[in-house]
Structures are given as C-alpha cells and as structure tokens.
Write a protein that holds these residues in place. Structure first.
Motif, short mmCIF file in Angstrom:
data_model
loop_
_atom_site.label_atom_id
_atom_site.label_comp_id
_atom_site.label_asym_id
_atom_site.label_seq_id
_atom_site.Cartn_x
_atom_site.Cartn_y
_atom_site.Cartn_z
N LYS A 130 -3.08 8.68 1.92
CA LYS A 130 -3.05 7.71 2.18
C LYS A 130 -4.35 7.36 1.61
O LYS A 130 -4.01 6.12 0.67
CB LYS A 130 -3.07 6.68 3.54
N ASN A 131 -5.60 7.71 1.40
CA ASN A 131 -7.10 7.50 0.87
C ASN A 131 -7.14 7.38 -1.10
O ASN A 131 -6.31 8.78 -1.10
CB ASN A 131 -7.76 8.12 1.86
N SER A 142 -6.46 1.32 9.70
CA SER A 142 -5.44 2.30 9.69
C SER A 142 -4.71 1.58 11.08
O SER A 142 -5.44 0.73 11.80
CB SER A 142 -6.12 3.28 10.83
N THR A 171 5.85 3.53 7.28
CA THR A 171 6.53 3.26 6.09
C THR A 171 7.96 4.05 5.51
O THR A 171 8.45 5.15 6.87
CB THR A 171 5.75 4.24 5.20
N ILE A 181 -8.83 2.62 5.54
CA ILE A 181 -8.26 3.01 5.15
C ILE A 181 -8.17 2.74 3.09
O ILE A 181 -7.72 0.94 3.38
CB ILE A 181 -6.55 3.47 5.04
N PRO A 202 0.96 -1.04 0.10
CA PRO A 202 0.36 -0.47 -0.05
C PRO A 202 1.08 1.23 -0.15
O PRO A 202 1.88 1.16 0.69
CB PRO A 202 -0.58 0.10 1.50
N TYR A 206 -5.97 2.32 0.85
CA TYR A 206 -5.12 2.34 0.03
C TYR A 206 -4.35 2.52 -1.28
O TYR A 206 -5.30 1.14 -2.22
CB TYR A 206 -3.91 1.44 0.57
N THR A 237 1.72 5.36 -0.04
CA THR A 237 1.25 6.51 0.91
C THR A 237 1.98 7.92 0.16
O THR A 237 3.47 8.25 0.14
CB THR A 237 1.42 6.56 2.41
#
Length: 650
Positions: A425-426, A442, A597, A455, A407, A457, A409
């Motif tokens: 993130k979304n 999350s 991350t 979320i 995923p 991702y 960000t």
C-alpha cells in the motif's frame, strides 16, 4: 472412418505476440509470417476436401480450385493440414489486398447465383503443420516431428499447394545467417514477419501458448487527417477513429489510405476533437469517393493536420490501404504537401526491435523511466515483465480513468507468479518524486493493523505511473469504492459492488445467473449496473452511486444478498463461512466496506497465465453457458478494447 468421411475440424492453435523480442536459441525454428486467410484443410481417404476458416466457416466453395489438390500425395490416407490461403501479386509477393478484393468479387458472384467456377484470381495453400494423418492425431507429437512428416508428403501441384519453409538454428548457421539476418531477408521479400516455434511444442487447438511467438514487422508513416468518426461506448463525445489521406506519388491527388482507431490516450482523443472541430467541412476532401463501408458516420475536415501512425502493411492494388494501424501523434513539423502515400511494390523496412536488456531508459508521457529485467518471465507460461509493461501501456487509455483519484494497493510478484507475492500500500522511498501520493489513515480492516497508521498510497493517474508500477512487477492493481477527497481525506463511496464468488461445484456460469437477478434488482432501484470478470473464477457487478452515508452501500448490498439467499438457498449464500459455499455462489457484500478494495477493471491477475479482469456485456452474461466463454487473457482484453472501447464506462 469411412473412405468418404472427412475428418473433424481442429480449432487452430494461435501464435502469441513476442513483445518485440524475436525468440532466439537452438530450441526455436522460424517460419515466414503469412498474410492471408488461416485455413484448415481436411481431406477424406477418398479425396473429398473441406476448407475451414479459423472461426469455423466453410470456405470450400470460395476456394474450390484447392479441393482435391493433395489427394494424390496422400495415397488414400485421411489428413488434416494447417496453413494459409494466399494470393500473389505481379511482383511475386503475397498480397492481402488482392485476396480481399477476390473475396468481395466472389461474394457478388455467389449472390448473383452464377454457377461457373471462380478461378480468375489464383489462390495457393501454404501448409505449415500436419495435424492428422491416416486417422492418427499428431497433436501431441513435437513440432519437429510433425514438420518431418509434413516434408515427406510430395506436393503434386506447387502452384496450388506448397510447404512453408522452416529454418532451424542449424539451417541458418549453414547459410551464414542469424535470426535477425533472416528477419532482414523476410522484410526485403515483402513478408509480414516471422513466427518462432519451439521444436518440442505440441499442437494445442484453440490456444495461444508461448511456444509459438509471432514477430511482425512494423513501419511508421506520416498521414493527413481528413476526417474522424465519433466514439461509441466508453468514447462517446470524443474521437473514436481518424480517416487518413496522403498524396498519390504519381498524380499528386489526395487519396484515401485507410483509418486508425487504436493507440490514442483519452487526452489524445479529446485534444483531436477540439483541434478538428473548427476544420469541419461538408464533404470529403479526396479526389475519389472512399468506399461507403469505410466512411460510415464520418465527419470530414480540411486536410490540414499531419500525424504519424504505426502500421504493418500497405496493401497493393488499385486502392492501397494501411493495415494494422496505431496512432503515434500529430506532427506539427510536417506540412500536408509533404505527405505521400506508400508506393506499391516497395517492401517494408525491418523494424528496429526494442532493446530488451537488463536496464533501459524510456519515455512515457514525457517522463523518463528506467526499466529492468524486461525479459524476465513473470508467469509460468513465459509471459515476461516486458510483456506486462506492454499490456499496461496499451490498455492505459481505458484503465486509467478507473484508477484516477483512487488509492491503489499493489499485489507484487517480483520473482513471478508461483513465488512469494506481497501486498503493498505504501509508496516506498524508491517512488519517483512526481508520483502523487495520498497520505491517509489506515482503515484497520485486517487484524493487527493500527487504524491510526498513516499510509502513503500511490495514485496512478498517468501512463508513466502505470509503467512505473508494472516495472515493480505489480501485476494486480486493487482500488476501493471511493476517491480521495481534498485534504486529502477519504471521500464518500461513489460505487457499489457485489463480488460473486463461486463455491466448490460451481463456476462463473452460476455467477452469471445470480448477476442477471442483480441486474433486475438494481435496475428496479434506479441504478445502472455494469459487470466484469474477476480475472479468476468469479464475476463482479458494480453500479455508480451518490450517497452521504458511508455505511449505506454495505447495508444495501447485505440486504439484497440475504434476500437472494432466502429466495434461492440452494444457489446463493450471503455468509462468508467457506463450509457453506459448496454448490453455491457467495455474494460478498462486505467489499463495500470503505477499508476494502477490489481488483481494478483491466488489471492482470497473478494466475498461472496472464488472465485479466475484463468488463463484459449483459448479453455475454445472459448467453454464458460455459466458464471458458468469460475467461480472458491480456491479448483477449486488448482485442476487446480495440473492438468495443471501455465496456466498464458508465
């Protein structure tokens, strides 16, 4: 300075690719882009001359017939001039192939210890900048003034030295020309393209700023795939490059015309490997054997597949070669019998510049995308959104494998670096319907975050998705140390990371010393560490792992960081407190928390220039003594990928 003292060498300033958009406006001047050897000519007051290459090699002996040529014009003044050494063919065009042939013959001449001058292939020095005159450095003077000083120097022998023409907007208007019309003239004359230079620009040694922008002419050509080289490093087990052929237009014989090693996606390489396997043959298919140095590790195939490449030039001479090639794909609609080699003497046609308007529609891997504001600068040095998209498109083959399944960000800079940035993130409502989404709870690593929040991702797993993200001004791409499991759900960690952050008074040099110790410790524990720069001041060390315990990576990394801090408390800290970091390297072991991350390899960073997180070798880490040795721009990273492949592959 003594009369016979030669001025010091000045590292040449470099031109930056213009992303296909020729710079225009009254602040710009235009010079021909030359196809020779970049050379600095340094002349002592007494006339002693030294010729130095772009990378600092002494070329004085090789181009001895150029020494002393400007002494008469300088009237006892020392000078440093920047320019290009070229060779002309019989058609009066600059011919890089002939210059290369001359170099090969000179090297044989020197190896044989022959003492007579090597003058049977005349060379010419084309000057485009004046960096020092009469002991005074001119680097801070604007380009316009340096050019004015240069034009005042009489060229005593125009067959050996001349000043490259420079055209301002006013000059072009007087001849009823525009920059685009000048480009057409340049193409017709057989030059490589244009270099646009700002009239107010200083000379920055060794830098590649945005006020010198090169606009090369590019052609496409159909080619016959006649062989391939197995890939190395990150491309082991697949195609590294292709060996190309075409039919001689006069004899019809199949001739070797060069190779191509860039422009492929990983999928392209694997598909070509599978297509070429049943076509394998024991010997090359050409009418004449290609040069040995060109076909090291070659595997030959029947000349049945036709492809297309982009290239800048076809060298003239006895053995014509395509130069600066990039793969465009196979052409099933073409027969090998139709593929004819370019004919020497014919000038390249001008390339169609891409439309860099407010909105354009493009295709990426068959998907249609609408891009906007491509000429909008996203970095203080003028690096535009179009150039960001171009970078991510070109680096995609090595970047996408490190994003796949993770995923992502984004750190977005919609108004450019230096203005408001935000994490995302979304995947919002504007995301394309074909974009894969991982709906995950999350991790709640930040204060105020609801750990139960779902979320959505984005998963960036193909070129179209990467281009879509770049069009959002998502300069930075951050990923966790795990991949999405079926469900979807958070998978187990598959990567261990140590984020080395230099405190005040330290730099990436000290990080390298800590990284060397990490390499020893991780290797002793049976791991295979890799490393990359953070794209800022730090360094990151990774290792692939297999574990059933999500908490193990953090515990292991913390224990190792605390051990290093105990062993060398003056160099290393394992505590996050900023007050404890002065003069030390902070080993941030907490990046192994599943909720955190790190910046992806090859990702750009939101700095004052387009720096990127670049994989590096352990030899580079061991040899690093100065911070600038491990500072890489987007252009640097693309050059490294072309040369080394994916250094982060494990």
């Amino acid at each position: 300075m003594a009369p016979d003292s030669v001025p010091a060498w000045i590292d040449p300033m470099l031109a930056k690719p213009d992303g296909g958009r020729l710079r225009e406006g009254p602040q710009w001047a235009y010079e021909y882009k030359l196809d020779g050897y970049r050379v600095t000519m340094r002349i002592a007051a007494a006339g002693t001359t030294v010729l130095t290459s772009r990378n600092g090699l002494d070329l004085t002996a090789e181009f001895a017939d150029l020494t002393g040529v400007l002494a008469e014009a300088l009237h006892g003044r020392a000078a440093v001039l920047d320019g290009e050494v070229v060779v002309y063919n019989e058609a009066g065009q600059i011919d890089f192939g002939l210059l290369q042939q001359r170099r090969g013959r000179f090297q044989k001449h020197r190896t044989a210890r022959r003492t007579e001058p090597f003058t049977d292939v005349p060379v010419r020095f084309l000057v485009f900048d004046l960096l020092l005159l009469d002991g005074r450095l001119l680097l801070d003077e604007p380009y316009e003034q340096r050019r004015a000083r240069l034009s005042e120097l009489a060229m005593p022998d125009p067959f050996r030295v001349a000043v490259v023409p420079s055209f301002t907007t006013a000059d072009l208007a007087a001849e009823r020309l525009t920059p685009q019309r000048l480009l057409e003239r340049v193409a017709a004359e057989g030059h490589e393209g244009l270099v646009a230079k700002r009239l107010d620009s200083p000379y920055l040694p060794g830098k590649r700023p945005d006020f010198w922008c090169k606009h090369p002419l590019v052609q496409t050509r159909e080619v016959i795939v006649c062989g391939w080289r197995p890939g190395q490093s990150g491309f082991t087990g697949t195609v590294g490059g292709l060996l190309l052929g075409a039919h001689d237009p006069d004899t019809g014989e199949l001739v070797y015309i060069g190779d191509v090693g860039t422009g492929f996606t990983r999928r392209d390489r694997d598909q070509l490997r599978d297509r070429l396997a049943p076509l394998e043959r024991p010997r090359h298919p050409f009418s004449a054997t290609p040069p040995r140095e060109d076909v090291v590790r070659a595997r030959w195939v029947e000349p049945e597949l036709v492809g297309e490449v982009r290239f800048r030039q076809f060298t003239r001479g006895e053995h014509g070669r395509l130069r600066h090639t990039a793969w465009r794909g196979l052409r099933a609609d073409r027969s090998p019998a139709e593929v004819v080699a370019p004919q020497p003497g014919r000038s390249p046609a001008p390339a169609e510049p891409p439309d860099i308007g407010r909105r354009i529609t493009v295709k990426a891997d068959g998907r249609r995308l609408t891009l906007s504001n491509l000429d909008k600068p996203l970095y203080p040095d003028g690096f535009t959104k179009g150039e960001v998209i171009d970078y991510y498109t070109r680096v995609a083959p090595v970047l996408l494998p490190h994003l796949r399944g993770r995923p992502v960000t984004f750190v977005r800079f919609p108004d450019g670096v230096g203005r408001q940035a935000f994490f995302q993130k979304n995947a919002d409502a504007g995301a394309p319907d074909w974009l894969p989404i991982a709906a995950l709870p999350s991790g709640g690593s930040r204060r105020g975050t609801n750990a139960g929040e779902i979320i959505r991702y984005p998963l960036i797993e193909e070129l179209a998705a990467l281009v879509w993200a770049a069009n959002l001004a998502a300069l930075e791409l951050h990923v966790p140390q795990w991949r999405v499991a079926p469900g979807p759900a958070r998978g187990l960690p598959d990567r261990l990371v140590f984020d080395l952050d230099p405190g005040p008074g330290t730099s990436i040099v000290e990080c390298c010393r800590v990284a060397e110790r990490l390499h020893t410790a991780l290797t002793a524990d049976g791991l295979a560490p890799t490393a990359k720069t953070s794209g800022g001041k730090g360094l990151q060390v990774y290792a692939a792992i297999t574990t059933d315990d999500p908490g193990w990576p953090s515990a292991y990394a913390k224990a190792l960081a605390e051990r290093f801090a105990a062993e060398t408390p003056g160099l290393v800290t394992a505590k996050m407190t900023k007050a404890l970091r002065t003069g030390k390297v902070f080993i941030d072991w907490s990046q192994n928390n599943p909720a955190k991350t790190t910046v992806a390899p090859y990702s750009l960073r939101g700095r004052d220039h387009p720096a990127a997180s670049a994989p590096v070798t352990w030899d580079e880490i061991r040899d690093c003594q100065h911070a600038e040795e491990l500072a890489f721009t987007a252009d640097d990273v693309l050059d490294r990928v072309a040369e080394h492949g994916d250094l982060f592959a494990v």
